[in-house]
Design a protein around this motif. Sequence first.
Motif, PDB file in Angstrom:
ATOM      1  N   UNK A 272       0.639  -1.275  -0.034  1.00 21.08           N
ATOM      2  CA  UNK A 272      -0.141  -0.008   0.053  1.00 21.08           C
ATOM      3  C   UNK A 272       0.606   1.337   0.083  1.00 21.08           C
ATOM      4  N   UNK A 273       2.095   1.413   0.965  1.00 23.86           N
ATOM      5  CA  UNK A 273       2.617   2.542   0.995  1.00 23.86           C
ATOM      6  C   UNK A 273       3.606   2.761  -0.239  1.00 23.86           C
ATOM      7  N   UNK A 274       3.802   1.882  -0.833  1.00 23.77           N
ATOM      8  CA  UNK A 274       4.942   1.921  -1.975  1.00 23.77           C
ATOM      9  C   UNK A 274       3.930   2.758  -2.994  1.00 23.77           C
ATOM     10  N   UNK A 275       2.797   2.200  -3.340  1.00 22.59           N
ATOM     11  CA  UNK A 275       1.870   2.721  -4.279  1.00 22.59           C
ATOM     12  C   UNK A 275       1.432   4.182  -3.792  1.00 22.59           C
ATOM     13  N   UNK A 276       1.229   4.249  -2.518  1.00 22.09           N
ATOM     14  CA  UNK A 276       0.975   5.582  -2.097  1.00 22.09           C
ATOM     15  C   UNK A 276       1.953   6.541  -2.596  1.00 22.09           C
ATOM     16  N   UNK A 277       3.243   6.367  -2.110  1.00 23.79           N
ATOM     17  CA  UNK A 277       4.215   7.247  -2.240  1.00 23.79           C
ATOM     18  C   UNK A 277       4.505   7.424  -3.863  1.00 23.79           C
ATOM     19  N   UNK A 278       4.274   6.657  -4.708  1.00 22.07           N
ATOM     20  CA  UNK A 278       4.169   6.939  -5.974  1.00 22.07           C
ATOM     21  C   UNK A 278       3.177   7.797  -6.571  1.00 22.07           C
ATOM     22  N   UNK A 288       8.260   8.558   6.991  1.00 27.46           N
ATOM     23  CA  UNK A 288       8.779   8.080   8.247  1.00 27.46           C
ATOM     24  C   UNK A 288       8.211   9.218   9.150  1.00 27.46           C
ATOM     25  N   UNK A 289       8.369  10.588   8.927  1.00 29.83           N
ATOM     26  CA  UNK A 289       7.836  11.414   9.810  1.00 29.83           C
ATOM     27  C   UNK A 289       6.434  11.423  10.056  1.00 29.83           C
ATOM     28  N   UNK A 290       5.625  10.892   9.043  1.00 31.59           N
ATOM     29  CA  UNK A 290       4.305  10.772   9.343  1.00 31.59           C
ATOM     30  C   UNK A 290       3.897   9.626  10.224  1.00 31.59           C
ATOM     31  N   UNK A 291       4.719   8.334  10.014  1.00 33.92           N
ATOM     32  CA  UNK A 291       4.668   7.638  11.194  1.00 33.92           C
ATOM     33  C   UNK A 291       4.874   7.810  12.541  1.00 33.92           C
ATOM     34  N   UNK A 292       5.740   8.350  12.828  1.00 35.63           N
ATOM     35  CA  UNK A 292       6.212   8.916  14.154  1.00 35.63           C
ATOM     36  C   UNK A 292       4.990   9.774  14.651  1.00 35.63           C
ATOM     37  N   UNK A 293       4.339  10.728  13.844  1.00 34.35           N
ATOM     38  CA  UNK A 293       3.408  11.654  14.534  1.00 34.35           C
ATOM     39  C   UNK A 293       2.233  10.698  14.796  1.00 34.35           C
ATOM     40  N   UNK A 294       1.757   9.934  13.785  1.00 40.30           N
ATOM     41  CA  UNK A 294       0.686   9.306  14.085  1.00 40.30           C
ATOM     42  C   UNK A 294       0.729   8.249  15.117  1.00 40.30           C
ATOM     43  N   UNK A 295       1.932   7.518  15.189  1.00 41.79           N
ATOM     44  CA  UNK A 295       2.203   6.637  16.435  1.00 41.79           C
ATOM     45  C   UNK A 295       2.039   7.507  17.593  1.00 41.79           C
ATOM     46  N   UNK A 296       2.531   8.636  17.825  1.00 43.02           N
ATOM     47  CA  UNK A 296       2.377   9.728  19.013  1.00 43.02           C
ATOM     48  C   UNK A 296       0.882  10.026  19.360  1.00 43.02           C
ATOM     49  N   UNK A 297       0.177  10.352  18.122  1.00 39.85           N
ATOM     50  CA  UNK A 297      -1.142  10.618  18.248  1.00 39.85           C
ATOM     51  C   UNK A 297      -1.983   9.470  19.044  1.00 39.85           C
ATOM     52  N   UNK A 298      -1.714   8.282  18.414  1.00 38.20           N
ATOM     53  CA  UNK A 298      -2.407   7.009  18.855  1.00 38.20           C
ATOM     54  C   UNK A 298      -2.025   6.735  20.445  1.00 38.20           C
ATOM     55  N   UNK A 337       7.443  -0.934  11.775  1.00 38.50           N
ATOM     56  CA  UNK A 337       6.314  -0.271  11.036  1.00 38.50           C
ATOM     57  C   UNK A 337       6.972   0.928  10.413  1.00 38.50           C
ATOM     58  N   UNK A 338       7.851   1.596  10.774  1.00 37.87           N
ATOM     59  CA  UNK A 338       8.360   2.535   9.726  1.00 37.87           C
ATOM     60  C   UNK A 338       9.204   2.057   8.468  1.00 37.87           C
ATOM     61  N   UNK A 339       9.630   0.977   8.962  1.00 37.60           N
ATOM     62  CA  UNK A 339      10.154   0.194   7.447  1.00 37.60           C
ATOM     63  C   UNK A 339       9.486  -0.246   6.441  1.00 37.60           C
TER      64      UNK A 339
END
Length: 343
Positions: A272-278, A288-298, A337-339
């Motif tokens: 999913x993420x590879x296709x989203x980035x493209x 990576x920054x979004x993963x960190x912020x959403x993890x913190x949000x959760x 998760x970040x990877x």
Amino acid sequence: MSPLRVPPPVSYAPPLGALLRRYSAGSAVTCEPVDEGLLNRGYRLRTTRGRYFLKHHFDPETADPAAIVRQHRATRRLAELGVPVAPPLPARDGRTVAVVGGHAYALHPWIDGRHRHGGQLTPGQCARLGALLGAVHAGLERVMPAPVRTHSAPAESADPADTLTLIDALLGRVRRHRPADSFDALARRRLLERRTLLERHAGRRPPRGGAVGWVHGDFHPFNVLYRGSAPAAIVDWDRLGVQPRAEEAVRAAAIFFVRPSGTLDLPRVRSYARAYRRGAGATPAQLAAAVHRVWWERLNDFWMLRWHYERDDTRADSQFPATAALVVWWSREYDAVRAAFTG
């Protein structure tokens, strides 16, 4: 994170006669509530001229007619770009919002389809889902005005001190709840667990988010309709707004691809993420920054428990076990998760 000002469900019958007189849609034959979703009132409407979806915009945060018109304009323009959406039908006067008795309504074509959780998608379909959200973000950038200055600065991340205060308040509500039940026991365990996690990770509070743009705002399985293996329509644009775009991609994945045990299906996330980035032109660093912020949000989010204990609203209770477990698992498997989002 969900709002706390949504009224609880009530019995309500839409004024079909007055509404349908504004459209060239015939007379009502049947009208049945659509049960999916927590925040909306929708109806499966059959008339002498066809089948429709009637939406009652009742959430006080999103029911402003001007905001609804903006959503309608966006979906119409996205449809012209080939994004699968279901723009509203115009009334006889050309307007797409009908206000009757102080309530706002919109009539949409009925889309045959079903909702599919991420676990029901093949790797190729996971990639198609990511590409679809990427197309939404890229399309909105084309059809919506540039965010105004008041939208340019992302919101501050949650303050762990405030969250610890909230945890203490919720623990007090759990203690006082009578009769005590199994939900209370789970809530208490997860609150104590979360307090320990917050104390351990308090130094990892992220800065403000990355670049903002127009987003759907509520991209999850109940808002994507499938016909066969392909998405037929993205629905429910009530939360259309300006937010960090990559964070929407991460939030959506954390809903689509969470397992009942509270873990993420990382191979599907990766597709999913590879296709989203493209599709969105997003970089691994942004994800990576979004993963960190959403993890913190959760880590700091307790909206389901606030619904349960502050409003006596149990509609989200069934989601709580997996959602609460996901925070613990994500904290432990943070690097993996970040990877998955960046690799």
